[in-house]
Design an enzyme around this catalytic site. Sequence first.
Site, PDB file in Angstrom:
ATOM      1  N   THR A  13     -29.436   5.119  20.260  1.00  0.00           N
ATOM      2  CA  THR A  13     -29.677   4.782  21.666  1.00  0.00           C
ATOM      3  C   THR A  13     -29.789   3.284  21.894  1.00  0.00           C
ATOM      4  O   THR A  13     -29.420   2.781  22.958  1.00  0.00           O
ATOM      5  CB  THR A  13     -30.959   5.495  22.151  1.00  0.00           C
ATOM      6  N   SER A  60     -28.192  11.744  14.293  1.00  0.00           N
ATOM      7  CA  SER A  60     -28.171  13.133  13.811  1.00  0.00           C
ATOM      8  C   SER A  60     -26.968  13.371  12.892  1.00  0.00           C
ATOM      9  O   SER A  60     -26.908  14.377  12.189  1.00  0.00           O
ATOM     10  CB  SER A  60     -28.120  14.097  14.995  1.00  0.00           C
ATOM     11  N   THR A  91     -33.041   7.018  16.794  1.00  0.00           N
ATOM     12  CA  THR A  91     -34.417   7.399  16.464  1.00  0.00           C
ATOM     13  C   THR A  91     -34.520   8.809  15.877  1.00  0.00           C
ATOM     14  O   THR A  91     -35.518   9.130  15.234  1.00  0.00           O
ATOM     15  CB  THR A  91     -35.319   7.323  17.719  1.00  0.00           C
TER      16      THR A  91
HETATM   17  N1  ASP Z   1     -29.727  10.700  19.636  1.00  0.00           N
HETATM   18  C1  ASP Z   1     -30.119   9.304  19.417  1.00  0.00           C
HETATM   19  C2  ASP Z   1     -29.911   8.995  17.936  1.00  0.00           C
HETATM   20  O1  ASP Z   1     -30.730   9.325  17.139  1.00  0.00           O
HETATM   21  C3  ASP Z   1     -31.540   9.119  19.836  1.00  0.00           C
HETATM   22  C4  ASP Z   1     -32.053   7.698  19.767  1.00  0.00           C
HETATM   23  O2  ASP Z   1     -31.492   6.814  19.180  1.00  0.00           O
HETATM   24  O3  ASP Z   1     -33.153   7.461  20.345  1.00  0.00           O
HETATM   25  O4  ASP Z   1     -28.914   8.420  17.580  1.00  0.00           O
END
Ligand code: ASP
Length: 309
Positions: A13, A60, A91
């Site tokens: 993100t 992911s 995250t």
């Molecule tokens: N789906 C995102 C990831 O982990 C979530 C984020 O970065 O906050 O790449």
Amino acid sequence: MTTRIRILTTGGTIACTQNPATGALEPTLSVEDLIGAAGLLSPAKGYEISGLDLLRLDSSSITLADLDLLVAAVRSEIKDGADGVVLTHGTDSLEDTALALDLVHDSEVPVVVTGAMLPFDATGYDGIINLRGAVQAAADPANRGRGALISFASRLLSARGALKAHTSDPAAFHTRSPLTGPRPAPVRHRSLGRLNVPIIAAWPGAPGDAVDAAVKARVDGIVVEALGAGNVSVGMGEAVARALTRKIPVVIATRVPYGPVSLAYGGAGGGSTLGDLGALSAGVLGPGQARITLATALAARVDPATLFV
Ligand code: ASP
């Protein structure tokens, strides 16, 4: 003397903007974009900040082979003279990657992982403050020799025991236990890419077929995401016992967010019974970090118990 900080990006993100046609978040920002947005193009005198784009993924999708690439990239930056390395990351699996770096990090140079909960074009984008915090932490001599750290929402956490505890709160990262214990001595990095270490979740009354299927698929190890302090149903416990008989290493973690696994209870699925049969406790590591730890130990051919301290 100049303090050299290198920023490595992987997507997530922190690098995302919203696709105007679909509304979906996509990683579009380069490391130059991030450095510029954070006002780090002309850092204070004595600092040199530059970066490299490594991956552009949702976290992911980070595979064990990707972790090999990230470990190699961090090592190469340190070899080339970096005084601190920052990794920007999604995250969702940030604590997994941070621990993968930590377990093999045999240098004094700080490695700091950060990300953001909001995309670049959202009001309240937290990527700038998080990146600045991570750069500051990476440049701080007080953080030398502390392994891999997570800098997020003005907090600095050890990689070990950290978890993403909230799906939307900007202060999403917590630590599972203040009692994280000592950081084990780093092991030699050996490729994780070929290993297959699934996490199998328990639920009340779960049958053992998922564990049996993993054994049949010849996995290298299994992490069980157990209930409570480390218990599974009788059916699943019996399947774990079968896996252990086949010499497949099993680590018992828990779906409970805080506190250690204690392996205290009896019965076929009780943690005490599984521990007596040779299953290891994940301690304060969550299922994701337990998987990374087991894979790292198997790759390095060290006794996994030495990394679950
Ligand atoms: N789906 C995102 C990831 O982990 C979530 C984020 O970065 O906050 O790449």
